[in-house]
Design a protein around this motif. Sequence first.
Motif, short mmCIF file in Angstrom:
data_model
loop_
_atom_site.label_atom_id
_atom_site.label_comp_id
_atom_site.label_asym_id
_atom_site.label_seq_id
_atom_site.Cartn_x
_atom_site.Cartn_y
_atom_site.Cartn_z
N ALA A 67 0.83 -1.21 0.00
CA ALA A 67 0.00 0.00 0.00
C ALA A 67 0.87 1.26 0.00
O ALA A 67 0.60 2.22 -0.73
CB ALA A 67 -0.93 0.00 1.22
N ILE A 68 1.93 1.26 0.81
CA ILE A 68 2.84 2.41 0.86
C ILE A 68 3.52 2.60 -0.49
O ILE A 68 3.65 3.73 -1.00
CB ILE A 68 3.89 2.22 1.97
CG1 ILE A 68 3.23 2.30 3.35
CG2 ILE A 68 5.00 3.25 1.84
CD1 ILE A 68 2.83 3.69 3.75
N VAL A 69 3.99 1.51 -1.08
CA VAL A 69 4.69 1.59 -2.37
C VAL A 69 3.75 2.12 -3.44
O VAL A 69 4.12 2.99 -4.25
CB VAL A 69 5.26 0.22 -2.76
CG1 VAL A 69 5.84 0.26 -4.17
CG2 VAL A 69 6.31 -0.23 -1.75
N PHE B 81 6.58 10.51 2.36
CA PHE B 81 6.61 9.51 3.43
C PHE B 81 7.33 8.25 2.95
O PHE B 81 8.14 7.66 3.68
CB PHE B 81 5.17 9.19 3.84
CG PHE B 81 5.05 8.46 5.15
CD1 PHE B 81 5.21 9.13 6.35
CD2 PHE B 81 4.75 7.11 5.17
CE1 PHE B 81 5.07 8.46 7.55
CE2 PHE B 81 4.61 6.43 6.37
CZ PHE B 81 4.78 7.11 7.56
N HIS B 82 7.05 7.86 1.70
CA HIS B 82 7.68 6.69 1.11
C HIS B 82 9.19 6.89 1.00
O HIS B 82 9.99 5.99 1.32
CB HIS B 82 7.07 6.42 -0.27
CG HIS B 82 7.64 5.23 -0.96
ND1 HIS B 82 7.85 5.19 -2.32
CD2 HIS B 82 8.08 4.04 -0.48
CE1 HIS B 82 8.37 4.02 -2.65
NE2 HIS B 82 8.51 3.30 -1.56
N VAL B 83 9.62 8.08 0.56
CA VAL B 83 11.05 8.38 0.48
C VAL B 83 11.68 8.29 1.87
O VAL B 83 12.77 7.73 2.05
CB VAL B 83 11.28 9.79 -0.12
CG1 VAL B 83 12.75 10.20 0.02
CG2 VAL B 83 10.86 9.81 -1.58
N GLY C 179 1.93 9.18 -5.72
CA GLY C 179 2.28 10.53 -5.30
C GLY C 179 3.41 11.12 -6.11
O GLY C 179 3.43 12.32 -6.40
N LEU C 180 4.39 10.29 -6.49
CA LEU C 180 5.50 10.75 -7.33
C LEU C 180 4.99 11.23 -8.68
O LEU C 180 5.38 12.30 -9.17
CB LEU C 180 6.50 9.61 -7.50
CG LEU C 180 7.67 9.85 -8.46
CD1 LEU C 180 8.49 11.05 -8.03
CD2 LEU C 180 8.53 8.60 -8.55
#
Length: 687
Positions: free
Chosen positions: A69-71, A291-293, A77-78
């Motif tokens: 889900a985060i990925v 957040f992912h970064v 988002g990117l």
Amino acid sequence: MSTAPLQAIELLPSAPFEQPVVVLALALASFLVAPILIERVGLPGIVGIVLAGTALGPNGLGILARSEAIVLLGNAGLVYLLFTVGLELDLRRFFAAPEDAALFGTISFGLPFVVGTGVCMLVLGFDVWAAMLLAAVFATHTLLAYPVVNKLDLTKNSAVTAVFGGILFTDTAGLIVLALALGVIQDGLSLRLIADIGVSLLVLFGGLWLVIPPVARWFFRNASQESYFEFLFVATLVFAAASLAEGLGLAAILGAFVAGIALNREIARGGTLMNRIEFFGNAFFIPFFLFHVGMLVDPAVIVSGPETLWISAVILGVMFSTKIVAAGAVGRIQGYSRNQVGVLVGLSIGQAAAALAITLLGFEAGVFSADVLNAVVVMILVTAIASPWLTERYGVGLATEREATSTVGEPYDPRILLPLSRTADRQQHLLELAFVLKDSPASTPVHLLTVLEPDATDEELTDTERTLQSAAETGGGAEVPVEVATRVNHNVASAIAAATVETRADLILLGWDPGRSLGGRVFGNTIDQVRQRTTDPVLVSRLGRPVNTTTRLLLVLPPAVGHHEGFSEGIYLVKRMAEKLGVPIEAVAVGTRISPAKYEELIGTVDPEMAVTVTHVDGWDGLGERLDAAAAADLVVPLKPREGGLGWAPELRRLPRQIVDAPPEAFVIVTPRQGDPGYAARFLRLD
């Protein structure tokens, strides 16, 4: 003893959490709290979200796993981030002085890129393509210090606009380097690879620029007025463009960036749709990318060995030195002052969006190690402090120089009175035009007014109030305060004139239905009475399509209107519309009582700075021919003084009908302010 409670506790999720609902709850809480805390120490809110991802992620406290889900949301988002970068580029300022933007963009990207590639190979031991990709990371720039120049009223300074326009070059070049580097690293260098990438770039840029604008104009013209449909349409285009880029073997973010540029002039600044796009991106998509970064950053790597700090020191040293030299070179060529060069440096060292995007893709492709990813995050933290500080230090000095453009008086965010008929068609179009005329965010309201006859029924009153409330909710979506009122009066014009005084309105915006005009009146009894009973500017519009589908603003200047006391304010309103819509202005002067060159000089003295070309026609018949040759997507804006005022001509009585019969589907007739000659001074520029 029952074991049910213990069994229930055992079923509760435990860290690291991967359950979508728990992940979403913790992530959203981080998006809320982290920016508030980090901004208290003077850092941008985006830094707080990155640090929150690091703290909660597998390399920090281990509370959250880097789940699917985060990925997924991080990658979405990117894509969305690069779309907004393209969408928010100021293309009007770029096209106003493309040579300045091209000069700055070429030097500001080229010098750090060339020097950075060499240093990364010689000092860090990278191979040529990895070195080129890392150099492209810090050769771009993000306007972290934009709030500083905006606060100091420097956004129209020639040096600052060069930086704004230069982003088009730096970001595009960085993404093209990304496409080349990833292609070579994955498949090896060959003439076929270069040809394939060249063809793919041509198909992507050409296809999207040719397809997206007309499709968007058609949709906005014909779709439902519900703004969420428009948002879904835009989101579909963005991710379809990203998918096309991937299908062509390019990075998805390049497709999103090009889609943003293609939609740049189709979405009005300050309108409801733009605010929907910004809200959803800033509140959801882009924070998930940050957040992912952050979850990929490993603090242990930073503190356990010198490699990350060494890479950080190298790229920071190269970036600062080359950006300073590049700004100095541009300043020498353009004749900029010391303060202007300092602002150039401050703005161009900011790193965030493009740098993070390129770094993440390089990391995921195996080009960059964890040390490089962490080093780039350190670089972003340093520039987040240095960029605003340098910009403010030199910006304060620049604000006192005569070259800096300024205006007389206080910032102008007009109070707009917008009377709406219960039976008026296209009320949504009128509201969008009102929002275009407002500041973003707006500090004064749009006043919506409906006037009922004394014999109106309770049901009619209820329907009217419901309609006004619905319109007010639309204003909330555009971040424009809206106040509503209902008046009961036999004479609609009298009620509107009284409301102008009560609301302290700066201008009146009216919609016109040509089918309701009577006799020989110019617009119809009510509108003509409002124009004669008030002295404020009156804008009479007929919008047969959404105003954001405009491609050109055609300004009509009647004979001698340049001598009218409200001319400067009228031109300001016209320029404001063009600036928010992102379209050029072409002016047509009727007759030769004021020459085109003189009109260009007069228009040039009015804020905001914008190139306007003036041509002339010999008479009103010549104007009719120009209108007949205009395009359907043109917005015709005549300046039309009140009857008997300076610049009035009898032929103006039939001008509205003349425009209705011409191809353009929209017009806004501007009646300038009368009776307050000193009011116009606030709209003049000081050079």
